[in-house]
Design a protein around this motif. Structure first.
Motif, short mmCIF file in Angstrom:
data_model
loop_
_atom_site.label_atom_id
_atom_site.label_comp_id
_atom_site.label_asym_id
_atom_site.label_seq_id
_atom_site.Cartn_x
_atom_site.Cartn_y
_atom_site.Cartn_z
N CYS A 120 37.94 -1.62 -6.23
CA CYS A 120 37.65 -1.52 -7.66
C CYS A 120 36.53 -2.48 -8.05
N SER A 121 36.03 -2.30 -9.27
CA SER A 121 35.07 -3.24 -9.82
C SER A 121 35.35 -3.41 -11.31
N VAL A 122 34.91 -4.53 -11.85
CA VAL A 122 35.07 -4.81 -13.28
C VAL A 122 33.95 -5.77 -13.70
N LEU A 123 33.56 -5.68 -14.96
CA LEU A 123 32.58 -6.63 -15.50
C LEU A 123 33.32 -7.86 -16.03
N LEU A 181 45.55 1.74 -11.23
CA LEU A 181 45.80 0.50 -10.50
C LEU A 181 44.76 -0.56 -10.82
N CYS A 182 43.49 -0.17 -10.90
CA CYS A 182 42.41 -1.12 -11.16
C CYS A 182 42.51 -1.77 -12.53
N ARG A 183 43.17 -1.12 -13.48
CA ARG A 183 43.22 -1.60 -14.86
C ARG A 183 44.55 -2.25 -15.24
N ARG A 184 45.46 -2.35 -14.33
CA ARG A 184 46.75 -2.95 -14.67
C ARG A 184 46.56 -4.40 -15.09
N PRO A 185 47.23 -4.82 -16.16
CA PRO A 185 47.03 -6.18 -16.68
C PRO A 185 47.27 -7.28 -15.65
N GLU A 186 48.31 -7.13 -14.83
CA GLU A 186 48.59 -8.17 -13.84
C GLU A 186 47.50 -8.24 -12.77
N VAL A 187 46.90 -7.11 -12.43
CA VAL A 187 45.81 -7.07 -11.46
C VAL A 187 44.57 -7.73 -12.05
N LEU A 188 44.23 -7.37 -13.29
CA LEU A 188 43.04 -7.95 -13.93
C LEU A 188 43.20 -9.45 -14.18
N GLU A 189 44.42 -9.88 -14.49
CA GLU A 189 44.66 -11.31 -14.67
C GLU A 189 44.43 -12.06 -13.35
N LYS A 190 44.87 -11.47 -12.25
CA LYS A 190 44.66 -12.09 -10.93
C LYS A 190 43.17 -12.10 -10.57
N VAL A 191 42.45 -11.03 -10.90
CA VAL A 191 41.00 -10.98 -10.66
C VAL A 191 40.33 -12.11 -11.44
N LYS A 192 40.71 -12.29 -12.70
CA LYS A 192 40.13 -13.37 -13.52
C LYS A 192 40.42 -14.73 -12.91
N GLN A 193 41.65 -14.94 -12.48
CA GLN A 193 42.03 -16.21 -11.88
C GLN A 193 41.23 -16.48 -10.60
N GLU A 208 38.16 -5.22 -19.65
CA GLU A 208 39.15 -4.29 -19.11
C GLU A 208 38.66 -2.85 -19.09
N GLU A 209 37.94 -2.43 -20.14
CA GLU A 209 37.48 -1.05 -20.22
C GLU A 209 36.48 -0.70 -19.13
N SER A 210 35.91 -1.72 -18.49
CA SER A 210 34.91 -1.46 -17.45
C SER A 210 35.53 -1.36 -16.05
N ALA A 211 36.82 -1.61 -15.92
CA ALA A 211 37.48 -1.54 -14.60
C ALA A 211 37.36 -0.13 -14.05
N THR A 212 36.84 -0.03 -12.82
CA THR A 212 36.54 1.26 -12.21
C THR A 212 37.04 1.31 -10.78
N LEU A 213 37.57 2.45 -10.40
CA LEU A 213 38.00 2.68 -9.02
C LEU A 213 36.80 3.19 -8.23
#
Length: 138
Positions: free
Chosen positions: A77-80, A27-39, A60-65
């Motif tokens: 979750c967290s991401v760099l 879930l933390c790495r799904r493209p639509e989730v990461l795109e929303k996090v970036k936005q 994306e590779e740093s996304a962690t639950l």
């Protein structure tokens, strides 16, 4: 001893499957989730009306639950997030193209990084529509 080892490894596998949904993209790495996090991160930095598509990049590779709450299916979750400081200068418009190029060439020689990493923490909650509600912490 072997029975105990098999038992503990099967429990570890089941736990890993539950956390990663067995074959499904986490879930933390799904493209639509990461795109929303970036936005949302972009909006925290610049507000709602300035869009800076090349300034922030999600690693994306740093996304962690961190944690997963079974009730409501909320995942923490967290991401760099990497900030390109040259693009930030370009966006500000206060530096000429020549100055920016000079900074790009001289910074590494003087030991200055042209990028900056931020750890972004966010919550993801699946909705019944199949989409996800994403909240980024300040």
């Amino acid at each position: 001893m072997i029975k105990s080892s098999l038992y503990s490894s099967s429990i570890a596998f089941m736990l890993a499957c539950c956390l990663s949904a067995c074959g499904e993209e986490p879930l933390c790495r799904r493209p639509e989730v990461l795109e929303k996090v970036k936005q949302l991160f972009d909006q925290q930095q610049f507000g709602s009306f300035i869009h800076a598509p090349n300034v922030f990049k999600v690693r994306e590779e740093s996304a962690t639950l961190y944690t997963n709450r079974p009730e409501g299916g909320v995942s923490k979750c967290s991401v760099l997030m990497t900030t390109d400081l040259i693009e930030m200068l370009r966006l500000s418009g206060q530096q000429s193209a020549e100055d920016i190029e000079k900074i790009r060439q001289e910074a590494p020689k003087k030991g200055f990084s042209l990028t900056k990493d931020d750890l972004v923490t966010y919550l993801v909650q699946p909705l019944s529509s199949g989409k996800h509600y994403v909240t980024v912490f300040p």
